[in-house]
Design an enzyme around this catalytic site. Sequence first.
Site, PDB file in Angstrom:
ATOM      1  N   GLY A 137       2.342  34.299 -33.503  1.00 53.14           N
ATOM      2  CA  GLY A 137       3.376  34.065 -32.494  1.00 53.14           C
ATOM      3  C   GLY A 137       2.801  33.807 -31.120  1.00 53.14           C
ATOM      4  N   ASN A 159       1.680  39.860 -33.383  1.00 51.90           N
ATOM      5  CA  ASN A 159       2.627  39.798 -32.267  1.00 51.90           C
ATOM      6  C   ASN A 159       3.963  39.162 -32.655  1.00 51.90           C
ATOM      7  OD1 ASN A 159       3.474  39.370 -29.286  1.00 51.90           O
ATOM      8  ND2 ASN A 159       3.371  37.290 -30.108  1.00 51.90           N
ATOM      9  N   ARG A 163       4.708  31.183 -27.434  1.00 53.71           N
ATOM     10  CA  ARG A 163       5.501  31.471 -26.226  1.00 53.71           C
ATOM     11  C   ARG A 163       5.535  32.976 -25.973  1.00 53.71           C
ATOM     12  NH1 ARG A 163      10.900  32.138 -28.636  1.00 53.71           N
ATOM     13  NH2 ARG A 163      10.719  31.523 -30.818  1.00 53.71           N
ATOM     14  N   SER A 170       7.346  48.320 -30.251  1.00 53.29           N
ATOM     15  CA  SER A 170       8.424  48.322 -29.250  1.00 53.29           C
ATOM     16  C   SER A 170       8.850  49.749 -28.913  1.00 53.29           C
ATOM     17  CB  SER A 170       9.629  47.572 -29.805  1.00 53.29           C
ATOM     18  OG  SER A 170      10.740  47.752 -28.955  1.00 53.29           O
ATOM     19  N   TYR A 215      15.610  46.044 -36.277  1.00 48.15           N
ATOM     20  CA  TYR A 215      14.471  45.863 -35.363  1.00 48.15           C
ATOM     21  C   TYR A 215      13.796  47.211 -35.097  1.00 48.15           C
ATOM     22  CZ  TYR A 215      11.860  44.473 -31.177  1.00 48.15           C
ATOM     23  OH  TYR A 215      10.860  44.238 -30.261  1.00 48.15           O
ATOM     24  N   LYS A 217       9.923  48.298 -36.271  1.00 48.52           N
ATOM     25  CA  LYS A 217       8.849  48.679 -35.347  1.00 48.52           C
ATOM     26  C   LYS A 217       8.368  50.105 -35.617  1.00 48.52           C
ATOM     27  CE  LYS A 217       8.668  44.775 -33.038  1.00 48.52           C
ATOM     28  NZ  LYS A 217       7.499  43.887 -33.157  1.00 48.52           N
ATOM     29  N   ALA A 255      13.903  49.930 -36.810  1.00 43.74           N
ATOM     30  CA  ALA A 255      13.282  50.437 -38.038  1.00 43.74           C
ATOM     31  C   ALA A 255      11.992  49.682 -38.352  1.00 43.74           C
ATOM     32  CB  ALA A 255      14.265  50.305 -39.206  1.00 43.74           C
TER      33      ALA A 255
END
Length: 263
Positions: free
Chosen positions: A23, A99, A26, A155, A168, A172, A170
Amino acid sequence: MASLQIDDMEENLFSGKTVLLTGGSRGIGKAIANAFAQQGARVAFTFHGNSEAARQTFRDMPGKGHMALKADICDPEAVKELVDTVMKEFGQIDILINNAGVFVEHPIDEASYAKWQSVWRETIDTNLIGPANLLHQVVPHMISHRGGSIINISSRGAFRGEPRHTAYGASKAGLNSLSQSLAQELGPYGIYVYAIAPGFVETKMIAHFLEQEEGQAAKAQSPLNRVARPEEIAETALFLASGKATFCTGAILDVNGASYLRN
Ligand SMILES: NC(=O)c1ccc[n+]([C@@H]2O[C@H](COP(=O)([O-])OP(=O)(O)OC[C@H]3O[C@@H](n4cnc5c(N)ncnc54)[C@H](OP(=O)(O)O)[C@@H]3O)[C@@H](O)[C@H]2O)c1
């Protein structure tokens, strides 16, 4: 007589090192790609569908010998091909940075059952199983090469909760656990594993949100009254991969401007 300046040395902290970054087209990934390239590393970064952004990132990167590769990290075969391609070109992977990620809203009281299923699957595939598969393919090369650094971008939501984005949070939390288990398993091989847990970071992923009224409230969560810049996550990654942080292996570093303090 020519003298070597401190700045010259710092510029080349990662000279001769290779990085595989997912990733990188950007956002935070772009800042990480730039930071490592600036410090002399050769960087292979992946993108998914946004080839124009990837092309621009590639053009902007300082130094030579970088690679931009289209790969869906949810596809186990694509992950294998990706690692084979990078190994063929670079000969080794010193630093792996997981990432790439997705952040898709699916409130439990609004999402249909079908939507709930598909967002959970997409999120876990991208944010957790993709990194796990990449680790499976890269780690044997690091073991043969007697060392390496792995950084997983996690995160704050893994600890604080992530309402309306439960998959999300969960994913992370799973990534944190994966990082810590592998830090213990891979320490004897000289392979160091870290996670970085940012709070809000000013990227396209949340740009629309930051513009709204709630965005101001998000900034106010930090006593610094702002969210992080992508470069601040990149600088943390540079430090962790620098060889000066090896005893931090297994750590999950909060980069959230004291917006959420955990024990
Ligand atoms: N931004 C924040 O506030 C924040 C906060 C905490 C943690 N994070 C984490 O930081 C990481 C980067 O976030 P960001 O804000 O920089 O995201 P972003 O701007 O949305 O960029 C996401 C990156 O992931 C790539 N990607 C998405 N799905 C992929 C797939 N299936 N296969 C391969 N690549 C894929 C995208 O490629 P394309 O460009 O080709 O689509 C893009 O390069 C994520 O793991 C995110 O969870 C972000």
